[in-house]
Design a protein around this motif. Sequence first.
Motif, mmCIF file in Angstrom:
data_model
loop_
_atom_site.group_PDB
_atom_site.id
_atom_site.type_symbol
_atom_site.label_atom_id
_atom_site.label_comp_id
_atom_site.label_asym_id
_atom_site.label_seq_id
_atom_site.Cartn_x
_atom_site.Cartn_y
_atom_site.Cartn_z
ATOM 1 N N LEU A 55 0.322 -4.695 -5.265
ATOM 2 C CA LEU A 55 0.725 -3.240 -4.302
ATOM 3 C C LEU A 55 -0.263 -3.245 -3.754
ATOM 4 O O LEU A 55 0.514 -2.627 -2.472
ATOM 5 N N THR A 56 -1.424 -2.581 -3.839
ATOM 6 C CA THR A 56 -2.442 -2.632 -3.187
ATOM 7 C C THR A 56 -2.590 -3.338 -1.729
ATOM 8 O O THR A 56 -2.916 -2.820 -0.246
ATOM 9 N N ALA A 57 -1.877 -4.659 -1.659
ATOM 10 C CA ALA A 57 -2.252 -5.397 -0.368
ATOM 11 C C ALA A 57 -1.003 -4.886 0.366
ATOM 12 O O ALA A 57 -1.297 -5.143 1.431
ATOM 13 N N GLY A 58 0.528 -4.997 -0.166
ATOM 14 C CA GLY A 58 1.980 -4.222 0.564
ATOM 15 C C GLY A 58 1.146 -2.862 1.522
ATOM 16 O O GLY A 58 1.629 -2.730 2.169
ATOM 17 N N ALA A 59 0.885 -1.995 0.153
ATOM 18 C CA ALA A 59 0.256 -1.199 0.683
ATOM 19 C C ALA A 59 -0.684 -1.431 2.507
ATOM 20 O O ALA A 59 -0.597 -0.669 3.247
ATOM 21 N N ARG A 60 -1.457 -1.659 1.857
ATOM 22 C CA ARG A 60 -3.201 -2.438 3.688
ATOM 23 C C ARG A 60 -1.994 -2.814 4.251
ATOM 24 O O ARG A 60 -1.781 -2.001 5.455
ATOM 25 N N LEU A 61 -1.402 -3.703 4.241
ATOM 26 C CA LEU A 61 -0.020 -4.207 5.168
ATOM 27 C C LEU A 61 0.680 -2.931 5.815
ATOM 28 O O LEU A 61 0.844 -2.849 7.428
ATOM 29 N N LEU A 62 1.404 -1.789 5.130
ATOM 30 C CA LEU A 62 1.538 -0.824 5.654
ATOM 31 C C LEU A 62 1.336 -0.434 6.632
ATOM 32 O O LEU A 62 1.353 -0.121 7.919
ATOM 33 N N GLN A 63 -0.120 0.269 5.992
ATOM 34 C CA GLN A 63 -1.148 1.286 6.795
ATOM 35 C C GLN A 63 -2.007 0.442 7.912
ATOM 36 O O GLN A 63 -1.701 1.285 9.124
ATOM 37 N N ASP A 64 -1.693 -0.659 7.686
ATOM 38 C CA ASP A 64 -1.847 -1.997 8.892
ATOM 39 C C ASP A 64 -0.906 -1.869 10.086
ATOM 40 O O ASP A 64 -1.332 -2.373 11.888
ATOM 41 N N GLY A 65 -0.209 -1.262 10.053
ATOM 42 C CA GLY A 65 1.062 -1.748 11.003
ATOM 43 C C GLY A 65 1.416 -2.890 11.377
ATOM 44 O O GLY A 65 2.501 -3.296 11.834
ATOM 45 N N ARG A 66 1.327 -4.035 9.949
ATOM 46 C CA ARG A 66 2.174 -5.416 10.115
ATOM 47 C C ARG A 66 3.997 -4.407 9.873
ATOM 48 O O ARG A 66 4.809 -5.725 10.433
ATOM 49 N N SER A 67 4.320 -3.812 9.379
ATOM 50 C CA SER A 67 5.893 -3.409 9.260
ATOM 51 C C SER A 67 6.070 -1.649 8.845
ATOM 52 O O SER A 67 4.862 -1.475 7.974
ATOM 53 N N ALA A 68 7.001 -0.970 9.380
ATOM 54 C CA ALA A 68 7.507 0.536 9.156
ATOM 55 C C ALA A 68 7.752 0.121 7.976
ATOM 56 O O ALA A 68 8.188 1.691 7.756
ATOM 57 N N HIS A 69 8.004 -1.075 7.067
ATOM 58 C CA HIS A 69 9.540 -0.699 5.967
ATOM 59 C C HIS A 69 8.541 -1.398 4.367
ATOM 60 O O HIS A 69 8.142 -3.007 5.238
ATOM 61 N N LEU A 70 8.982 -1.160 3.367
ATOM 62 C CA LEU A 70 7.960 -2.055 2.290
ATOM 63 C C LEU A 70 8.889 -1.670 1.345
ATOM 64 O O LEU A 70 9.801 -0.559 1.622
ATOM 65 N N LEU A 71 9.536 -2.866 0.626
ATOM 66 C CA LEU A 71 9.981 -2.836 -0.914
ATOM 67 C C LEU A 71 9.034 -3.404 -1.792
ATOM 68 O O LEU A 71 8.442 -4.022 -1.489
ATOM 69 N N ILE A 72 9.074 -2.673 -2.379
ATOM 70 C CA ILE A 72 8.671 -3.142 -4.544
ATOM 71 C C ILE A 72 9.412 -3.337 -5.069
ATOM 72 O O ILE A 72 10.467 -2.146 -5.229
ATOM 73 N N SER A 73 9.517 -4.402 -5.144
ATOM 74 C CA SER A 73 10.929 -5.063 -5.726
ATOM 75 C C SER A 73 10.908 -5.390 -7.514
ATOM 76 O O SER A 73 9.229 -5.983 -7.502
ATOM 77 N N GLY A 74 11.647 -5.602 -7.784
ATOM 78 C CA GLY A 74 10.631 -5.309 -9.877
ATOM 79 C C GLY A 74 10.649 -4.287 -10.087
ATOM 80 O O GLY A 74 10.047 -4.186 -11.316
ATOM 81 N N VAL A 75 10.702 -3.442 -10.030
ATOM 82 C CA VAL A 75 10.001 -1.426 -10.511
ATOM 83 C C VAL A 75 10.655 -1.436 -11.365
ATOM 84 O O VAL A 75 12.463 -1.608 -12.002
#
Length: 196
Positions: A55-75
């Motif tokens: 989750l931390t890695a995905g959030a960092r990618l979002l904050q860094d602007g790698r994409s504007a959309h994040l899906l967390i799958s399997g919650v």
Amino acid sequence: MTQGIGIFRALAFVILAASLIGFAAYAGLVSSYALPDEDLSADGIVVLTGDQGRLTAGARLLQDGRSAHLLISGVHASVTTEQLRAHTTLSNEQFTCCVELGRQASDTVGNARETAQWVRTNGYRRLIIVTSDYHLPRSLIEMDMAMPDVEFIAYPVRTTPPWRNPRSARLWLQEYAKYATVRLGRILLPSQDTAS
């Protein structure tokens, strides 16, 4: 009788040798995944829930602007949105605008199906897949089977190698067995889904 025992021992040796060679190749593949370039971008980021750090890695990618959309799958159904947001360190505004929670998946096959639905709904063509390094090989196979026309960028969350920790060795061996099964299934039945 003696000849039968000899054949059995030879067969057992071949199976063991093949398993060791296969695991070594799998470990090499896991170790080969490198973090993407800093200027890399994608239509979406997909985090597969599981080990700490994803989750931390995905959030960092979002904050860094790698994409504007994040899906967390399997919650899991018992996990609240606020609990997840706290683990990502994203602000309420970032989480509300840019993060979607997938609660249907309970395994890697389910992750792929859940992601495929997200892709179809939004018309995405390029995704960053965030998961533990040892889980990436099987995850990418399942994603490719569910979405053959989508480009996937592996983002490994590093874990302790199996030769340094007995618990890691167990995790890696379990995952290798699943990976080998899925890979064999794709070779034998390329047009059908394989179970997780």
